[in-house]
Design a protein around this motif. Sequence first.
Motif, short mmCIF file in Angstrom:
data_model
loop_
_atom_site.label_atom_id
_atom_site.label_comp_id
_atom_site.label_asym_id
_atom_site.label_seq_id
_atom_site.Cartn_x
_atom_site.Cartn_y
_atom_site.Cartn_z
N VAL A 155 0.84 -1.20 0.00
CA VAL A 155 0.00 0.00 0.00
C VAL A 155 0.88 1.25 0.00
O VAL A 155 0.60 2.23 -0.72
N ALA A 156 1.95 1.24 0.82
CA ALA A 156 2.84 2.41 0.88
C ALA A 156 3.51 2.67 -0.46
O ALA A 156 3.64 3.82 -0.89
N GLU A 157 3.92 1.59 -1.15
CA GLU A 157 4.54 1.76 -2.46
C GLU A 157 3.54 2.34 -3.47
O GLU A 157 3.90 3.20 -4.28
N HIS A 158 2.31 1.87 -3.42
CA HIS A 158 1.28 2.40 -4.33
C HIS A 158 1.06 3.89 -4.06
O HIS A 158 0.99 4.70 -4.99
N PHE A 159 0.95 4.25 -2.77
CA PHE A 159 0.70 5.65 -2.42
C PHE A 159 1.87 6.53 -2.84
O PHE A 159 1.68 7.65 -3.35
N ALA A 160 3.11 6.05 -2.63
CA ALA A 160 4.28 6.84 -3.00
C ALA A 160 4.33 7.07 -4.51
O ALA A 160 4.77 8.14 -4.98
N ARG A 161 3.83 6.10 -5.27
CA ARG A 161 3.88 6.21 -6.73
C ARG A 161 2.71 7.01 -7.29
O ARG A 161 2.88 7.85 -8.17
N LEU A 191 -9.99 5.87 4.61
CA LEU A 191 -10.87 6.21 5.71
C LEU A 191 -11.44 7.62 5.53
O LEU A 191 -10.98 8.38 4.68
N GLU A 192 -12.41 7.96 6.37
CA GLU A 192 -13.05 9.28 6.26
C GLU A 192 -12.04 10.41 6.41
O GLU A 192 -12.19 11.46 5.80
N GLY A 193 -11.02 10.20 7.22
CA GLY A 193 -10.02 11.25 7.41
C GLY A 193 -9.02 11.35 6.28
O GLY A 193 -8.14 12.21 6.31
N GLY A 194 -9.13 10.49 5.27
CA GLY A 194 -8.24 10.55 4.11
C GLY A 194 -7.04 9.64 4.20
O GLY A 194 -6.23 9.61 3.26
N HIS A 195 -6.90 8.90 5.30
CA HIS A 195 -5.74 8.03 5.44
C HIS A 195 -5.98 6.69 4.74
O HIS A 195 -7.10 6.16 4.72
N CYS A 196 -4.91 6.12 4.19
CA CYS A 196 -4.98 4.78 3.62
C CYS A 196 -5.16 3.77 4.76
O CYS A 196 -4.63 3.96 5.87
N GLU A 217 -4.23 1.40 9.94
CA GLU A 217 -4.40 2.75 9.40
C GLU A 217 -3.05 3.42 9.24
O GLU A 217 -2.24 3.44 10.18
N ALA A 218 -2.77 3.98 8.06
CA ALA A 218 -1.51 4.64 7.78
C ALA A 218 -1.58 6.11 8.19
O ALA A 218 -2.66 6.69 8.35
N ASP A 219 -0.40 6.74 8.34
CA ASP A 219 -0.37 8.18 8.57
C ASP A 219 -0.54 8.89 7.22
O ASP A 219 -0.85 8.27 6.21
N TRP A 255 2.26 3.04 10.45
CA TRP A 255 0.96 2.39 10.55
C TRP A 255 0.54 2.20 11.99
O TRP A 255 1.36 1.92 12.87
N ASP A 256 -0.76 2.36 12.21
CA ASP A 256 -1.39 2.07 13.51
C ASP A 256 -2.20 0.78 13.33
O ASP A 256 -3.11 0.73 12.50
N CYS A 257 -1.86 -0.26 14.10
CA CYS A 257 -2.54 -1.55 13.95
C CYS A 257 -3.47 -1.85 15.12
O CYS A 257 -3.80 -3.00 15.37
#
Length: 237
Positions: free
Chosen positions: A142-148, A181-186, A206-208, A214-216
Amino acid sequence: MNQWYYADDARTRIGPLSPDELREHYRQRRLRRDSLVWCEGMAQWLPLERLAVELDIDSITPDPAQPPPLPAAGVMDGAPMQRAPVRKGMSGCLIALIVCAVVAVPMIAILAAIAIPAYSDYVQRAKIAQVMASANTLEMAVAEHFARERVCPDNDSADLAPLLARLTREPHIGAVRVGTLEGGHCAFEITLRGLGAQDGKTLLFEADEDASDWDCSGGDLPARYRPIQCRPTPTST
């Protein structure tokens, strides 16, 4: 990125290693599929075979030119381990053992009533540790997708499809949902299965803002089955 360790046949801890370095050690036959491995977030050491999917071990062919790991201590150079001679006669030990057994029966029943639930919890936590190892792989994807792409992926993202398909074939993952999520986080949610009373419980990751941390602690899985870093922080009233 997760740092991995493994135990060689002398029970020496090797690491930290990146996943690629761990796979290279496997290719060089420095560890086997039954070697114990561990990374942060796992409740216990597990055989490499149990994590073959997450670490993509099946795609690696060990180098036949490399010697295999040394055999366990005591079986070197074809010399069998020496066994202690069998002592003949029991003197008064047998009588003492019988007396102890008769006295210990009620105590064993009490200890069993305590130990069996504790062992059951231990088994559950070990199975969830396998799920956490798979979740680490999904976090990186997920982090790699977001970075790209600079947007969060979802279940329809093509680059995640093979990984999601592989995860849902694991024995303790019933479903995976990826999105925003509603707050915009992945974030992504894993629904558990094959865990008895915990079937259908969830873990939410939930990612920052930049998907680097990540918060698990989310989801409804009881805290006692989670790794310490994934247990919700108690709120004061």
